[in-house]
Motif scaffolding. Sequence first.
Motif, PDB file in Angstrom:
ATOM      1  N   SER A   3      56.984 -58.964  15.149  1.00  0.00           N
ATOM      2  CA  SER A   3      55.729 -58.698  15.864  1.00  0.00           C
ATOM      3  C   SER A   3      55.996 -58.262  17.300  1.00  0.00           C
ATOM      4  CB  SER A   3      54.846 -59.945  15.847  1.00  0.00           C
ATOM      5  OG  SER A   3      54.477 -60.285  14.532  1.00  0.00           O
ATOM      6  N   GLY A  23      55.249 -54.430  18.588  1.00  0.00           N
ATOM      7  CA  GLY A  23      54.251 -54.310  19.647  1.00  0.00           C
ATOM      8  C   GLY A  23      54.757 -53.592  20.882  1.00  0.00           C
ATOM      9  N   GLU A  56      59.977 -63.131  11.620  1.00  0.00           N
ATOM     10  CA  GLU A  56      58.564 -62.771  11.657  1.00  0.00           C
ATOM     11  C   GLU A  56      58.064 -62.658  13.097  1.00  0.00           C
ATOM     12  OE1 GLU A  56      55.253 -61.334  10.043  1.00  0.00           O
ATOM     13  OE2 GLU A  56      57.045 -61.900   8.925  1.00  0.00           O
ATOM     14  N   GLU A  57      58.461 -63.618  13.936  1.00  0.00           N
ATOM     15  CA  GLU A  57      58.033 -63.603  15.335  1.00  0.00           C
ATOM     16  C   GLU A  57      58.573 -62.368  16.067  1.00  0.00           C
ATOM     17  OE1 GLU A  57      59.381 -67.231  17.037  1.00  0.00           O
ATOM     18  OE2 GLU A  57      57.844 -68.474  16.069  1.00  0.00           O
TER      19      GLU A  57
END
Length: 225
Positions: free
Chosen positions: A41, A45, A37-38
């Motif tokens: 992102s 980005g 999940e980290e």
Amino acid sequence: MVIVDDIKLDIPQDVGKDFLEKIIGPTNNPAIKKLLEEKKSLCAGNITPKAIYDTFEIDRVEDEFVYFKSGDIFRGPNVSKILSGSVNAIIFIYTLGSSLDDALKKESSSGDALSTIIMDAISTSLLVVLNDYIDEIIRKDGIGEKGWDSTCRYSPGQHKWTIEEQKKIFGMVDGNRIGVRLNESYLMIPFMSGSGVYGFGPAGKINRTRSACDLCPRKDCVGRR
């Protein structure tokens, strides 16, 4: 020449998970789930997806050679097989951008092997998402209103089409216009980029190979689709 640069990808919630599981096995561990999940992102980005493509008329296909009316020539037993029966070919280049490459290099230099593997898996999966996005645009453009159909995609570096043929791709389509170039080993910079060709022609005449993977003997390849 067509440039596509206003791209907003629909990123799957579990992007990277399937590819990661091919490398390390099940990802049910809470720590891995958190990292996925980290890093999702972080990767999302840092992408600036773009693509460029152009259409070329095929003059003829003979043996291992594809001759274009532009004077360009492809060589390879599989690319000639795929493009046999096609009237036109669309040559393309696409990329997720240099910022993602920088993020991957930074993660790798940290020494955290697991995080690096996870970021690689997510980035590779994002490149597949971009490929599918561009695939839809190219197929719609190539088929048009003619009642034609499309071949599968084929790319330099795949089975029996040498990586050196990238030079011909970049001679036909200007990758610099979307920030993509070749290094001395014919690899694309940024690394998270792709290139290749689709053929178009009457549905009853084009090659019906479903996927480039069908022509490759590497049954255990993690990239097999």
